[in-house]
Scaffold this motif. Sequence first.
Motif, PDB file in Angstrom:
ATOM      1  N   PRO A 115      23.544   1.546   0.623  1.00 15.64           N
ATOM      2  CA  PRO A 115      22.141   1.947   0.811  1.00 15.64           C
ATOM      3  C   PRO A 115      21.482   2.164  -0.545  1.00 15.64           C
ATOM      4  O   PRO A 115      22.152   2.555  -1.502  1.00 15.64           O
ATOM      5  CB  PRO A 115      22.253   3.274   1.572  1.00 15.64           C
ATOM      6  CG  PRO A 115      23.597   3.270   2.191  1.00 15.64           C
ATOM      7  CD  PRO A 115      24.474   2.487   1.247  1.00 15.64           C
ATOM      8  N   THR A 116      20.204   1.878  -0.628  1.00 10.55           N
ATOM      9  CA  THR A 116      19.500   2.089  -1.898  1.00 10.55           C
ATOM     10  C   THR A 116      19.548   3.574  -2.240  1.00 10.55           C
ATOM     11  O   THR A 116      19.529   4.428  -1.361  1.00 10.55           O
ATOM     12  CB  THR A 116      18.034   1.627  -1.805  1.00 10.55           C
ATOM     13  OG1 THR A 116      17.469   2.192  -0.623  1.00 10.55           O
ATOM     14  CG2 THR A 116      17.932   0.121  -1.723  1.00 10.55           C
ATOM     15  N   MET A 117      19.637   3.832  -3.538  1.00 12.94           N
ATOM     16  CA  MET A 117      19.847   5.217  -3.978  1.00 12.94           C
ATOM     17  C   MET A 117      18.608   6.081  -3.763  1.00 12.94           C
ATOM     18  O   MET A 117      18.701   7.265  -3.476  1.00 12.94           O
ATOM     19  CB  MET A 117      20.238   5.244  -5.457  1.00 12.94           C
ATOM     20  CG  MET A 117      21.536   4.508  -5.743  1.00 12.94           C
ATOM     21  SD  MET A 117      22.936   5.250  -4.891  1.00 12.94           S
ATOM     22  CE  MET A 117      24.242   4.129  -5.337  1.00 12.94           C
ATOM     23  N   MET A 118      17.433   5.489  -3.929  1.00 10.00           N
ATOM     24  CA  MET A 118      16.201   6.237  -3.702  1.00 10.00           C
ATOM     25  C   MET A 118      15.533   5.650  -2.467  1.00 10.00           C
ATOM     26  O   MET A 118      15.522   4.446  -2.286  1.00 10.00           O
ATOM     27  CB  MET A 118      15.253   6.093  -4.899  1.00 10.00           C
ATOM     28  CG  MET A 118      15.630   6.953  -6.078  1.00 10.00           C
ATOM     29  SD  MET A 118      15.755   8.707  -5.643  1.00 10.00           S
ATOM     30  CE  MET A 118      14.030   9.076  -5.269  1.00 10.00           C
ATOM     31  N   THR A 119      14.966   6.531  -1.655  1.00  9.06           N
ATOM     32  CA  THR A 119      14.312   6.012  -0.470  1.00  9.06           C
ATOM     33  C   THR A 119      13.130   6.893  -0.097  1.00  9.06           C
ATOM     34  O   THR A 119      12.915   7.941  -0.707  1.00  9.06           O
ATOM     35  CB  THR A 119      15.329   5.909   0.694  1.00  9.06           C
ATOM     36  OG1 THR A 119      14.691   5.276   1.796  1.00  9.06           O
ATOM     37  CG2 THR A 119      15.829   7.270   1.122  1.00  9.06           C
ATOM     38  N   THR A 120      12.355   6.466   0.902  1.00  9.76           N
ATOM     39  CA  THR A 120      11.216   7.260   1.334  1.00  9.76           C
ATOM     40  C   THR A 120      11.720   8.388   2.211  1.00  9.76           C
ATOM     41  O   THR A 120      12.606   8.200   3.035  1.00  9.76           O
ATOM     42  CB  THR A 120      10.228   6.408   2.145  1.00  9.76           C
ATOM     43  OG1 THR A 120      10.954   5.776   3.205  1.00  9.76           O
ATOM     44  CG2 THR A 120       9.609   5.343   1.286  1.00  9.76           C
TER      45      THR A 120
ATOM     46  N   TRP B 274       0.826  -1.215   0.000  1.00  7.20           N
ATOM     47  CA  TRP B 274       0.000   0.000   0.000  1.00  7.20           C
ATOM     48  C   TRP B 274       0.852   1.252   0.000  1.00  7.20           C
ATOM     49  O   TRP B 274       0.491   2.256  -0.596  1.00  7.20           O
ATOM     50  CB  TRP B 274      -0.945  -0.012   1.202  1.00  7.20           C
ATOM     51  CG  TRP B 274      -2.197  -0.751   0.869  1.00  7.20           C
ATOM     52  CD1 TRP B 274      -2.374  -2.102   0.864  1.00  7.20           C
ATOM     53  CD2 TRP B 274      -3.427  -0.183   0.428  1.00  7.20           C
ATOM     54  NE1 TRP B 274      -3.642  -2.404   0.456  1.00  7.20           N
ATOM     55  CE2 TRP B 274      -4.306  -1.252   0.191  1.00  7.20           C
ATOM     56  CE3 TRP B 274      -3.880   1.135   0.227  1.00  7.20           C
ATOM     57  CZ2 TRP B 274      -5.621  -1.048  -0.254  1.00  7.20           C
ATOM     58  CZ3 TRP B 274      -5.177   1.325  -0.209  1.00  7.20           C
ATOM     59  CH2 TRP B 274      -6.039   0.245  -0.450  1.00  7.20           C
ATOM     60  N   PHE B 275       1.974   1.192   0.687  1.00 10.80           N
ATOM     61  CA  PHE B 275       2.861   2.353   0.757  1.00 10.80           C
ATOM     62  C   PHE B 275       3.325   2.736  -0.644  1.00 10.80           C
ATOM     63  O   PHE B 275       3.427   3.911  -0.990  1.00 10.80           O
ATOM     64  CB  PHE B 275       4.063   2.042   1.651  1.00 10.80           C
ATOM     65  CG  PHE B 275       4.806   3.264   2.107  1.00 10.80           C
ATOM     66  CD1 PHE B 275       4.397   3.977   3.213  1.00 10.80           C
ATOM     67  CD2 PHE B 275       5.925   3.709   1.411  1.00 10.80           C
ATOM     68  CE1 PHE B 275       5.070   5.110   3.634  1.00 10.80           C
ATOM     69  CE2 PHE B 275       6.611   4.843   1.817  1.00 10.80           C
ATOM     70  CZ  PHE B 275       6.181   5.544   2.938  1.00 10.80           C
TER      71      PHE B 275
ATOM     72  N   ASP C  48       0.703   8.002   4.546  1.00 11.30           N
ATOM     73  CA  ASP C  48       2.169   7.820   4.574  1.00 11.30           C
ATOM     74  C   ASP C  48       2.663   6.995   5.756  1.00 11.30           C
ATOM     75  O   ASP C  48       3.823   7.117   6.154  1.00 11.30           O
ATOM     76  CB  ASP C  48       2.905   9.176   4.590  1.00 11.30           C
ATOM     77  CG  ASP C  48       2.420  10.122   3.517  1.00 11.30           C
ATOM     78  OD1 ASP C  48       2.356   9.688   2.360  1.00 11.30           O
ATOM     79  OD2 ASP C  48       2.090  11.277   3.838  1.00 11.30           O
ATOM     80  N   LEU C  49       1.799   6.193   6.317  1.00  7.20           N
ATOM     81  CA  LEU C  49       2.191   5.387   7.488  1.00  7.20           C
ATOM     82  C   LEU C  49       3.083   4.234   7.030  1.00  7.20           C
ATOM     83  O   LEU C  49       2.634   3.303   6.371  1.00  7.20           O
ATOM     84  CB  LEU C  49       0.940   4.879   8.208  1.00  7.20           C
ATOM     85  CG  LEU C  49       1.126   3.992   9.443  1.00  7.20           C
ATOM     86  CD1 LEU C  49       2.114   4.601  10.421  1.00  7.20           C
ATOM     87  CD2 LEU C  49      -0.210   3.756  10.123  1.00  7.20           C
TER      88      LEU C  49
END
Lengths: 386, 407
Positions: B390-395, B176-177, B186-187
């Motif tokens: 670390p992943t390049m894109m993140t929340t 869902w996120f 945005d939980l």
Amino acid sequence: MWSSSNKIAAGDVVITWLTRDVIQPFVVTPGKDLNSRYGYYRHSDLIGQPYGSKIGSRNGKGFIHILRPTPELWTLALPHRTQILYLADIAFITSWLNIRPGSVVVEAGTGSGSFTHSITRTVGRNGKVFSYEFHEARAAKARDEFETHGMSDVVTLTHRNVCKDGFTVENVADAVFLDLPAPWDAIDHAKSALRKDRTARICCFSPCMEQVLRTVTSLNETGFTDITMYETLIRPHEVNQLPVLPSIAVASEKLKKSERKREDKRLRQIAQARAKHTEKRKRSDDEGADAEEDRMERKKTKTRNGTDEGEATTQNAWVSATTPDSLAGGDASTQVVSRVMPEVRGHTSFLTFAVLLPRVQASAPDIESALQRDRSDLSSGLSQCD
Amino acid sequence: MTDLVTEGSTKPSTTPKNATDRHHIHEGDFVMFRLLNGEVRSQQVNRSGAITLGRLGSFNADELIGQLYGLTHEIVGKSLKVIPPRNMEDVEDTEATNELINDGMAVQPLTAMEIETLKQSGVHAAEIIKKQIEAHANYELKTEYSKDKYKKRKEAKFLKAFTTVEPTLFNVCEYWFHKDQTRIRDLRIDTLSQMINLANIRPGGRYLAVDDVSGLLVSAILDRLGGDGRLLTICDVDSPPAYPVMTQMNFPQHIVVPILASLNWATAEEDYTPVALLPDPAQESIKSDKHRVRMNKRKATSNLLASARQELFVGGFEGLLIASEYEPMSILERLAPYIGGSASVVIYSPHLQPLTSLQNRMRLDPQYLAPSVTESWLRRYQVLPGRTHPTMMTTGSGGYLLHATKM
Ligand SMILES: C[S@@+](CC[C@H](N)C(=O)[O-])C[C@H]1O[C@@H](n2cnc3c(N)ncnc32)[C@H](O)[C@@H]1O
């Protein structure tokens, strides 16, 4: 696990909240006292009081809050025998490993039992936790604690070296959690403890990247898949109610004022110098000119006073104009602000996760099997299952 | 080894359908499908239905019923074939570098037409990939890493395969996120996990919740109650709330029906008498059987409402969890009287300001011990030999929590 009654009874484990940093557990024992710089109390005073009470001391030196223990409070209150896990990691690991009521979890080492308490609560009466600790004294302490906390039906603690001797169970665990210096030595054993009839999961908790790399290699070689890694933290904020920040108009007015003050002083000095000079001639000159100068000086001062009052008004007007109406709590001249606390935990550990999928029989009678073999050596992503 | 037969067998016949089993795919389940490119889709599995997964084409849904969640399937015709999961390729970098590879060279002599012809003649994806690799003039010059990337790219293009994703709380929250972040306010899973731990959700407990996050919070609580305990939610609609996230959890009845009850902000008011609880004049003159049935149903509904109200007003709940679009103090003032001493109050907000204002008011109120505001931080890593980072894109943010203990 612990009391679920509303009221405190003799023999209950309770948590005293003295300050955010002083949170202590004890067993309510009639005849015993509690003595600290927050006052003097008798355990028997607590009996029959509702959980969540604020209790005044007998010597009027303060008060304490008495709380019902929860695993989260226990983590903050427990006697440290080792490094422990905290909420952020525990909560995340529990979710990733899909630990829920009825789950069977294997854990090593027990350490101070912070993680053990939390998952014992979550798996509940229908679940099972197998916990292992190779340090004998630590194992004994933990066993006592689990007994006192009413967890013994769910937790089985075994004193053993899991890297050398493995676990005591096979093919039953939904999840394995390893908080050991060398988890890679226990991964084979973990595999045999995990159930094979559906997806099972593992987490290795290691503070150093070198440990992660060895763990990952071992997980991969042992047949775990979906290997992934996370770091998680909780950043506490401090909230303050501060005066609304002043406008630059305030600074500007202040500067102007002091500039005027300096100028006044200079003029006064000139005037004084002149006065002295005049004094010398006074005897010979007539008095008319002196009086004229005085009058002029008085007039100047009056104008300046007027400006001073004006400045105060301007500042007030600015304050009310720039204070957002929406600010909850506090009057118009203050605001609620927050920031991350100056000193916070920057790292706990890396959480390495993986799944163990059930072994799957080749489904179709295989015309495909030749191709299957082919595929596994050419597209390495699809290697043959073990 | 005898257990090899049952071990991991995925045949429907060896896995008796059991309403309490959440590890196998049942008729009517909403199943998440992860494609090789990482994309996740959800579809309901109905007997005799067809499942269509975009470019992968479609297959007969019956093939999935009774299968374990988590397996990888290849679509062959209209049926499915279980294939082994992907291992993390143990790729060692060799001496080969990208140094000798000329980017402009014609490196792929197999034309689109040729590939199409191969496909038409029924050649398996693996064969096509092999042919392409053979034809790839520079293949041997590539590093293991880029060979691996090349193969993966090709594989994702030609292999018609997907993995079913087990509907765990973690997986559903993540789905869902990514799918519709705003509907769950945005939980994020780390924050949600903290909420249910902080609120001490345990089998047998009684909790109050306000869920304006499409049922994500309710799902988390129900999951951790495991069919034992009570959850009373207060919502802003006049019929039982929909909680669409719950659908994705595929909860068996016994985890939801006896556990969950809902009131709304009107019916949860002590001074208000809901219309359904007023004496019903129509009750007196029952005209037909049909009328009686209708009246009985009405009566049952109003009884349920009355008992839920009674339950709320008696109070003594062990925890209050809030993830709402309404002003938190107004919620707290209404519900705090119904939670017991030592109960946890956990309030989520995607924004910091509402919680700092709230904390500033709560700390003046002696009924709340140590209200504190925290922010969740999460970082995911790519783990590959020699390429862990670390992943390049993140929340950007996982949101904020306010936690306090009721005195
Ligand atoms: C960091 S502590 C675990 C803390 C625990 N997770 C908690 O939350 O309180 C690690 C523990 O593992 C134990 N240990 C280390 N190697 C072990 C082994 N091979 N077998 C069993 N226990 C081991 C240590 O004695 C220590 O108590």
